[in-house]
Design a protein around this motif. Structure first.
Motif, short mmCIF file in Angstrom:
data_model
loop_
_atom_site.label_atom_id
_atom_site.label_comp_id
_atom_site.label_asym_id
_atom_site.label_seq_id
_atom_site.Cartn_x
_atom_site.Cartn_y
_atom_site.Cartn_z
N GLU A 124 41.64 41.08 52.00
CA GLU A 124 41.81 42.04 50.98
C GLU A 124 43.22 42.63 50.87
O GLU A 124 43.87 42.91 51.91
CB GLU A 124 40.88 43.34 51.59
N ARG A 125 43.58 42.61 49.73
CA ARG A 125 45.07 42.73 49.39
C ARG A 125 44.81 44.14 48.50
O ARG A 125 46.04 44.84 48.29
CB ARG A 125 45.49 41.93 48.42
N GLY A 126 43.56 44.63 47.92
CA GLY A 126 43.61 45.92 47.50
C GLY A 126 42.23 46.09 46.82
O GLY A 126 41.42 45.11 46.87
N ARG A 127 42.10 47.48 46.46
CA ARG A 127 40.73 47.88 45.93
C ARG A 127 40.82 49.07 44.92
O ARG A 127 41.46 49.60 45.02
CB ARG A 127 39.81 48.07 47.38
N ARG A 128 39.56 48.54 44.07
CA ARG A 128 39.64 49.68 43.26
C ARG A 128 37.99 50.19 43.04
O ARG A 128 37.23 49.30 42.97
CB ARG A 128 39.84 49.15 41.68
N ILE A 129 37.68 51.49 43.24
CA ILE A 129 36.46 51.97 43.25
C ILE A 129 36.14 52.62 41.92
O ILE A 129 36.79 53.74 41.27
CB ILE A 129 36.47 53.14 44.48
N TYR A 130 34.92 52.48 41.47
CA TYR A 130 34.35 52.87 40.34
C TYR A 130 32.95 53.67 40.71
O TYR A 130 32.07 53.16 41.08
CB TYR A 130 33.99 51.84 39.24
N ARG A 131 32.95 54.98 40.30
CA ARG A 131 31.57 55.65 40.48
C ARG A 131 30.84 55.57 39.06
O ARG A 131 31.24 56.23 38.01
CB ARG A 131 32.08 57.24 40.73
N THR A 132 29.96 54.86 39.31
CA THR A 132 29.29 54.27 37.72
C THR A 132 27.79 55.16 37.63
O THR A 132 27.35 55.01 36.66
CB THR A 132 28.95 52.70 37.86
N GLN A 182 35.73 46.98 43.10
CA GLN A 182 36.42 45.58 42.94
C GLN A 182 37.39 45.35 43.98
O GLN A 182 38.21 46.22 44.42
CB GLN A 182 37.24 45.81 41.90
N VAL A 183 37.50 44.12 44.77
CA VAL A 183 38.26 43.98 45.87
C VAL A 183 39.11 42.65 45.47
O VAL A 183 38.73 41.83 45.25
CB VAL A 183 37.53 43.62 46.97
N GLN A 184 40.38 42.90 45.57
CA GLN A 184 41.39 41.85 45.16
C GLN A 184 41.70 41.04 46.55
O GLN A 184 42.17 41.60 47.52
CB GLN A 184 42.72 42.47 44.81
N VAL A 234 43.63 37.36 48.24
CA VAL A 234 44.92 36.43 47.96
C VAL A 234 44.70 35.81 46.64
O VAL A 234 45.92 35.65 45.95
CB VAL A 234 44.90 35.52 49.10
N THR A 235 43.76 34.96 46.49
CA THR A 235 43.52 34.29 45.19
C THR A 235 42.53 34.45 44.24
O THR A 235 42.83 34.13 43.42
CB THR A 235 43.21 32.71 45.69
N ARG A 236 41.55 35.43 44.61
CA ARG A 236 40.50 35.87 43.80
C ARG A 236 40.07 37.35 43.80
O ARG A 236 40.34 37.91 44.93
CB ARG A 236 39.41 34.88 43.99
N THR A 237 39.52 37.80 43.06
CA THR A 237 39.03 39.09 42.82
C THR A 237 37.49 39.10 42.92
O THR A 237 36.81 38.34 42.23
CB THR A 237 39.40 40.07 41.63
N PHE A 238 36.87 39.70 43.82
CA PHE A 238 35.26 40.12 43.96
C PHE A 238 34.96 41.36 43.78
O PHE A 238 35.69 42.31 43.67
CB PHE A 238 34.81 39.47 45.31
N HIS A 239 33.61 41.71 43.76
CA HIS A 239 33.11 42.92 43.74
C HIS A 239 31.68 43.32 44.54
O HIS A 239 31.18 42.04 44.48
CB HIS A 239 32.93 43.63 42.13
#
Length: 102
Positions: free
Chosen positions: A66-74, A82-84, A86-91
């Protein structure tokens, strides 16, 4: 390596328990989306507290680094994270739910 979500209680939820559900990419090729963890709690408040903590600390299967993370309260009881890598982003998604049946 111990992860924040381990260990998962054995036997699964029983009717009336509150749960935190984790949906994410599973499988070796990361193309399959599924329910990967179910954590149980005696109250909705405890499940909501755990869901908020898991949004910050849960270590998903993908990406490995993991290089970074963004949290959305939906929703009141739903987080999409959303988790960034090294080469791809997943959620992954966390939801609080009440168990209906075993």
């Amino acid at each position: 390596m111990e992860r924040p979500q381990d260990p998962v209680p054995a036997g699964g939820p029983i009717q009336g328990e509150w749960c935190v559900l984790v949906e994410e990419n599973i499988g070796s090729d990361a193309r399959i989306w599924g329910l990967s963890h179910v954590r149980t709690f005696p109250t909705r408040e405890a499940a909501l507290t755990d869901g908020a903590m898991m949004a910050r600390q849960y270590q998903p299967r993908h990406p490995m680094s993991e290089r970074g993370r963004r949290i959305y309260r939906t929703g009141e009881d739903i987080w999409t994270v959303q988790v960034q890598g090294v080469t791809r982003t997943f959620h992954f998604r966390l939801s609080v739910a009440r168990a209906e049946a075993r």
